[in-house]
Design a protein around this motif. Structure first.
Motif, mmCIF file in Angstrom:
data_model
loop_
_atom_site.group_PDB
_atom_site.id
_atom_site.type_symbol
_atom_site.label_atom_id
_atom_site.label_comp_id
_atom_site.label_asym_id
_atom_site.label_seq_id
_atom_site.Cartn_x
_atom_site.Cartn_y
_atom_site.Cartn_z
ATOM 1 N N TYR A 249 38.796 32.620 43.951
ATOM 2 C CA TYR A 249 39.360 31.554 42.728
ATOM 3 C C TYR A 249 38.579 30.412 42.903
ATOM 4 O O TYR A 249 39.036 29.621 43.834
ATOM 5 C CB TYR A 249 41.042 31.534 42.461
ATOM 6 C CG TYR A 249 41.371 33.233 42.255
ATOM 7 C CD1 TYR A 249 41.663 33.432 41.014
ATOM 8 C CD2 TYR A 249 41.733 33.833 43.197
ATOM 9 C CE1 TYR A 249 42.268 34.685 40.713
ATOM 10 C CE2 TYR A 249 42.520 35.078 43.158
ATOM 11 C CZ TYR A 249 42.548 35.436 41.764
ATOM 12 O OH TYR A 249 43.101 36.652 41.430
ATOM 13 N N HIS B 29 41.213 27.504 42.474
ATOM 14 C CA HIS B 29 42.197 27.155 43.540
ATOM 15 C C HIS B 29 41.143 26.339 44.390
ATOM 16 O O HIS B 29 41.481 25.054 45.123
ATOM 17 C CB HIS B 29 42.510 28.066 44.509
ATOM 18 C CG HIS B 29 42.968 27.955 45.522
ATOM 19 N ND1 HIS B 29 43.997 27.311 46.124
ATOM 20 C CD2 HIS B 29 42.116 28.010 46.983
ATOM 21 C CE1 HIS B 29 43.885 26.743 47.239
ATOM 22 N NE2 HIS B 29 43.013 27.518 47.892
ATOM 23 N N GLN C 247 44.526 41.757 37.572
ATOM 24 C CA GLN C 247 43.908 40.685 37.166
ATOM 25 C C GLN C 247 45.061 39.978 36.146
ATOM 26 O O GLN C 247 44.645 39.021 35.471
ATOM 27 C CB GLN C 247 42.677 40.762 36.706
ATOM 28 C CG GLN C 247 41.686 41.018 37.511
ATOM 29 C CD GLN C 247 40.230 40.775 36.924
ATOM 30 O OE1 GLN C 247 39.842 39.691 36.615
ATOM 31 N NE2 GLN C 247 39.139 41.770 37.546
ATOM 32 N N THR D 179 51.828 30.994 38.531
ATOM 33 C CA THR D 179 50.286 31.255 38.310
ATOM 34 C C THR D 179 50.208 32.616 38.035
ATOM 35 O O THR D 179 51.018 33.359 37.539
ATOM 36 C CB THR D 179 49.415 30.672 40.035
ATOM 37 O OG1 THR D 179 48.252 31.187 39.499
ATOM 38 C CG2 THR D 179 50.395 31.422 40.803
ATOM 39 N N THR E 93 47.042 36.096 38.892
ATOM 40 C CA THR E 93 45.946 36.734 39.339
ATOM 41 C C THR E 93 44.399 36.689 38.421
ATOM 42 O O THR E 93 43.414 37.389 38.928
ATOM 43 C CB THR E 93 46.200 38.084 39.905
ATOM 44 O OG1 THR E 93 46.683 38.929 38.698
ATOM 45 C CG2 THR E 93 47.374 38.138 41.092
ATOM 46 N N PRO F 222 39.326 35.867 38.765
ATOM 47 C CA PRO F 222 38.476 36.072 40.065
ATOM 48 C C PRO F 222 36.995 35.905 39.908
ATOM 49 O O PRO F 222 36.474 36.461 38.821
ATOM 50 C CB PRO F 222 38.901 37.162 40.628
ATOM 51 C CG PRO F 222 39.324 38.129 39.470
ATOM 52 C CD PRO F 222 39.907 37.053 38.424
ATOM 53 N N ARG F 223 36.553 35.271 40.684
ATOM 54 C CA ARG F 223 34.881 35.314 40.657
ATOM 55 C C ARG F 223 34.277 36.822 40.905
ATOM 56 O O ARG F 223 33.228 37.275 40.322
ATOM 57 C CB ARG F 223 34.250 34.442 41.945
ATOM 58 C CG ARG F 223 32.826 34.642 41.992
ATOM 59 C CD ARG F 223 31.974 33.974 40.827
ATOM 60 N NE ARG F 223 30.609 33.921 41.193
ATOM 61 C CZ ARG F 223 29.721 33.440 40.293
ATOM 62 N NH1 ARG F 223 30.227 33.040 39.117
ATOM 63 N NH2 ARG F 223 28.301 33.396 40.632
ATOM 64 N N THR G 64 42.864 38.168 48.697
ATOM 65 C CA THR G 64 42.257 37.568 47.619
ATOM 66 C C THR G 64 41.997 36.067 47.774
ATOM 67 O O THR G 64 40.884 35.402 47.090
ATOM 68 C CB THR G 64 42.750 37.939 46.363
ATOM 69 O OG1 THR G 64 43.925 37.134 46.294
ATOM 70 C CG2 THR G 64 43.037 39.259 46.129
ATOM 71 N N LEU H 130 45.848 32.178 44.861
ATOM 72 C CA LEU H 130 45.901 32.154 43.395
ATOM 73 C C LEU H 130 45.973 30.593 42.795
ATOM 74 O O LEU H 130 46.441 29.895 43.553
ATOM 75 C CB LEU H 130 47.017 32.765 42.808
ATOM 76 C CG LEU H 130 47.404 34.336 43.575
ATOM 77 C CD1 LEU H 130 48.574 34.767 42.384
ATOM 78 C CD2 LEU H 130 46.327 35.059 43.104
ATOM 79 N N PRO H 131 45.296 30.223 41.597
ATOM 80 C CA PRO H 131 45.146 29.014 41.277
ATOM 81 C C PRO H 131 46.324 28.343 41.005
ATOM 82 O O PRO H 131 47.443 28.857 40.481
ATOM 83 C CB PRO H 131 44.416 29.136 39.967
ATOM 84 C CG PRO H 131 43.490 30.300 40.030
ATOM 85 C CD PRO H 131 44.469 31.181 40.849
#
Length: 332
Positions: A94, A97, A243, A259, A261, A264-265, A289, A292-293
């Motif tokens: 993320y 984040h 997600q 927040t 999920t 994600p990149r 992962t 999370l942000p």
């Protein structure tokens, strides 16, 4: 399917969730029709990862049988970790984040630079360039190897390391492999996921910055302790919606972060495929992962101290709760 593992004396046993109750997996497997081999029942009844890797029809039959059995009575058994990770790789999927944490490090450790960063972002409405992840992050999934022997379960105390003056939590989605991988493509890699857990990647922020600057990555800032939820949820329940899961952080009962999920990149398949490149991965290895942000104190400004009770949760999976203490730093 939701599973947990309990300890009754020296024995470990897998249990299947039926509503809010739990049924011993061995009993459910023995009651399944058609009958299963005793050797398979014995393995799946004690090994959560093996049970997650059992044929789909076996797990479905066991779950159906569990619904017809009386739940386990309260007794001396205690909830253990759902499995013992063979290894732990923690990714950073993320960007939000990564930028938020970098911003927090500036605010905490570089007070002279903080007004410049804050002013730049207010005027331009964009992240300060030096806060963005390293260029490698945009080319491939990146991760560090954590300490797979340092996981604490739901309800366990977390001792603050003597060297930590800025203890942080990190809310992460974790997953465990149910089959091996080697040079996998993303589709094959995603199919190897057995189940999902909640991971709290505790961090000593005051020592992390210099460790990262060394070029070797996190060491004592990360390896002292991690939290792991007591429940693992099978991949079929989570992969289709991974997600869009809501995450929460509560400290002493108060909601401090909410927040998800989303965003994600890299996909989970891409993440695992990268890890398997010219490297054999095995059932039971744990991956996360990354945070999370907004799911860490370095982002919110609320770090942990002795006496705090931290609870992180991800909907559809579960939660992990830990009390923070300065006890337990003596040699066993």
């Amino acid at each position: 399917m939701k599973l947990r593992r309990v300890r009754d004396g020296a024995a470990l046993a897998v249990e299947i969730a039926v509503g809010d109750a739990w049924v011993n997996a061995g009993r459910a497997l023995s009651a399944a029709r058609p009958a299963l081999a005793e050797s398979d029942i014995a393995l799946w009844a004690r090994d959560t990862v093996a049970f997650l890797g059992a044929p789909d029809d076996v797990r479905a039959r066991a779950e159906e049988a569990a619904r017809g059995l009386a739940p386990e009575a309260d007794g001396a058994r205690t909830v253990a970790l759902p499995f013992a990770p063979l290894s732990f790789r923690d990714f950073m999927l993320y960007e939000a984040h990564a930028i938020g944490a970098a911003r927090g490090f500036v605010r905490m450790s570089m007070p002279a630079l903080w007004p410049i960063v804050r002013g730049y972002e207010r005027v331009l409405g964009a992240p300060f360039p030096l806060l963005k992840p390293h260029r490698l992050w945009y080319r491939q999934p990146i991760y560090y190897m954590g300490n797979h022997l340092a996981f604490a379960g739901d309800g366990e105390d977390i001792a603050i390391p003597r060297y930590a003056t800025a203890l942080d939590y990190e809310l992460e989605l974790g997953l465990v492999l149910q089959s091996g991988l080697f040079n996998a493509d993303p589709e094959e890699a995603e199919a190897a996921i057995g189940g999902f857990v909640v991971v709290n990647d505790f961090s000593a922020r005051n020592v992390q910055r210099e460790e990262m600057a060394s070029g070797f990555g996190p060491q004592k800032s990360k390896h002292f302790r991690n939290g792991l939820s007591g429940v693992v949820v099978s991949a079929d329940e989570i992969v289709p919606r991974w997600q869009s899961l809501r995450g929460t952080v509560r400290i002493n009962g108060a909601l401090v972060a909410e927040t998800s999920t989303a965003g994600p990149r890299w996909s989970l398949g891409e993440m695992l495929a990268h890890a398997s490149r010219c490297e054999q991965l095995y059932p039971g290895e744990l991956f996360a992962t990354g945070t999370l942000p907004g799911g860490s104190g370095i982002e919110s400004g609320r770090l942990l101290d002795a006496g705090d009770a931290i609870e992180i949760a991800i909907e559809g999976i579960g939660r992990v709760r830990n009390s923070i203490s300065r006890e337990g730093q003596e040699r066993p």
